[in-house]
Every structure is written in structure tokens, then in C-alpha cells.
Design an enzyme around this catalytic site. Structure first.
Site, PDB file in Angstrom:
ATOM      1  N   ASN A   9       0.812  -1.211   0.000  1.00 49.64           N
ATOM      2  CA  ASN A   9       0.000   0.000   0.000  1.00 49.64           C
ATOM      3  C   ASN A   9       0.846   1.263   0.000  1.00 49.64           C
ATOM      4  OD1 ASN A   9      -2.789  -0.972   0.104  1.00 49.64           O
ATOM      5  ND2 ASN A   9      -2.192  -1.886   2.045  1.00 49.64           N
ATOM      6  N   ASP A  95       0.464 -11.112  -0.079  1.00 48.86           N
ATOM      7  CA  ASP A  95       1.694 -11.061   0.712  1.00 48.86           C
ATOM      8  C   ASP A  95       1.679 -12.127   1.808  1.00 48.86           C
ATOM      9  OD1 ASP A  95      -0.425  -9.728   1.932  1.00 48.86           O
ATOM     10  OD2 ASP A  95       0.831  -8.163   2.807  1.00 48.86           O
ATOM     11  N   THR A 120       2.252  -2.926   9.326  1.00 49.09           N
ATOM     12  CA  THR A 120       1.125  -2.079   9.717  1.00 49.09           C
ATOM     13  C   THR A 120       0.100  -2.898  10.483  1.00 49.09           C
ATOM     14  OG1 THR A 120       1.455  -0.717   7.742  1.00 49.09           O
ATOM     15  CG2 THR A 120      -0.660  -0.540   8.860  1.00 49.09           C
TER      16      THR A 120
END
Length: 245
Positions: A9, A95, A120
Site C-alpha cells: 500500500n 503477501d 502495519t
């Protein structure tokens, strides 16, 4: 040679593999034309490419940069992988799947493994003997916890860096209380997953990757955690090899 691209992202990781070994890797904020041209000039013998993305950014036209390219794999829910997946692949991040495949490659399917990706979000993936991916969990990562405290309250500050001296068990002001609460809370969460795995499978490998992996592994050294910074790239290369024509 293989070109591996993991588009996240916020950043994009790029690697080149040849003869089963990583030849180079880099992390960029934007996978732009100049980067692709630079790689194509340096590695003119790239024949295969895998592209994994959890971003909404459009997929580049790789054929415009790599003249010798023979195969492109765009990792999707129906892409064949060298593990048995007992998880709804339509909702599984590419991922996460790549990290599972990377761990399976390292264990050769001979032992169970717990994969912890500390980014994250923190993800926990359980791989059984023989390469059976039985499922995983998702939780907020360290910086997401700190950001949430700031975003959803009126007076708690935004903390975007850790103190050089570490954190104490209990804070002495609001800032240190937030740091201790979030870091120690995450540390003990991760330790709980590891202890649960080792209770049932003492022989299991514990792999950790992601941006906060070194920080957490240092605080959890008693558990013999193996930090593999490029586990996802390794897994993507294995998926590409598995799908070669």
C-alpha cells in the site's frame, strides 16, 4: 532470471533471483518507469516475472521494459501454489500467501511453522507438516495501535517514533504510558502465539518478517525467533518457479 515485485500500500519491494539465489533487492516508494528501465538494463536476461499487489495501483506494462520476458504471473486467488491452502483464497492477501510459501520452502515441509509478519498489521500464519496452511489471524501492528489511540481520542498525542532508550514496564506520563502499553501489549500478544505453538509443537520453526520484526525479535530472543526480512520475496520466487511453463 526472475523478477519479483511485491507492491504494498505504501512501498514496493523489488528483487531479482537467478540460479535459486537472490541477486538484488530494493524497496521503493513508487514503481515508476525509471526504476523498471534501470532493472531491465542491468538484468537483460530476465525471462519470468511475478507481480503481487495489495494496492489499487494499476499493473505496469512489463513487456514494454523487458524484451526477453517469456512469462508473467499476476498472483491471484486462483494461481497455483506449492502448499495446500485451507483458507478462503478470495480474501487472502497475496503477501500473506507468499510468506507462507516462503516458510514452507525453508522448512521443506518437515516441521510445523508459525509465520509472524509485523508490519502495519501483524499477521500470524500456521503451517502444518507437509505444507498445509491451516489459517491465520490479523491484528493491529505497533504503529497502527499508536495511531488509533490518537485518532479515536481527543487528547492522546500522535507518537511516530520510539525512544532510543526503550520503554519501561509502566509509563510515567501519557506519552510513555502509550508507548509502554502498545509495545508491551504487542510483545505479549506475539509471545502468546509463540508459546501456544510451542506448547503443541515444540519442534516448530518461528519465522518473523516485516518492518517491526527486528524490534520484536530482540525483545523475544528467548523464543529463538528467526528473522527473515525478505520472506515474502522468497515465497513469491517459489510461486513463480512452481508456475513456470
Amino acid at each position: 532470471m526472475n523478477l519479483i515485485i511485491d507492491q504494498g500500500n505504501s512501498v514496493c519491494k523489488v528483487a531479482v533471483y537467478g540460479a535459486g539465489k537472490q541477486q538484488m533487492s530494493t524497496c521503493v516508494s513508487d514503481l515508476n518507469e525509471s526504476i523498471l528501465r534501470e532493472i531491465s538494463l542491468r538484468y537483460s536476461d530476465i525471462r519470468a516475472l511475478i507481480y503481487s499487489s495489495v494496492s489499487s495501483r494499476p499493473c505496469p506494462d512489463f513487456g514494454a521494459y523487458f524484451a526477453a520476458l517469456e512469462q508473467v504471473v499476476l498472483l491471484a486467488a486462483d494461481t497455483p501454489v506449492p502448499v495446500e491452502v485451507a483458507y478462503d483464497r478470495s480474501s487472502l492477501g497475496s503477501d500473506r500467501l507468499a510468506a507462507v510459501v516462503g516458510a514452507h520452502h525453508l522448512t521443506r515441509g518437515e516441521r510445523p511453522a508459525l509465520v509472524i509478519d509485523a508490519g502495519t498489521a501483524v499477521t500470524y500464519e500456521y503451517i502444518a507438516v507437509g505444507g498445509r496452511y491451516l489459517g491465520g489471524n490479523i491484528a493491529p501492528g505497533l504503529w497502527l495501535r499508536l495511531k488509533a489511540l490518537n485518532s479515536f481520542t481527543s487528547r492522546l498525542p500522535l507518537i511516530d517514533e520510539l525512544p532510543e532508550a526503550g520503554v519501561e514496564a509502566y509509563g510515567r506520563d501519557t506519552r510513555s504510558a502509550m508507548l509502554s502499553g502498545c509495545l508491551l501489549g504487542l510483545e505479549r500478544e506475539v509471545a502468546g502465539y509463540i508459546e501456544d505453538m510451542q506448547r503443541h509443537h515444540p519442534e516448530a520453526y518461528i519465522y518473523m518478517t516485516g518492518g517491526d520484526a527486528p524490534l520484536l525479535a530482540e525483545r523475544l530472543e528467548a523464543y529463538q525467533v528467526q528473522v527473515v526480512p525478505e520472506l515474502v520475496l522468497l515465497g513469491l520466487n517459489e510461486i513463480l518457479e512452481y508456475n513456470k511453463i
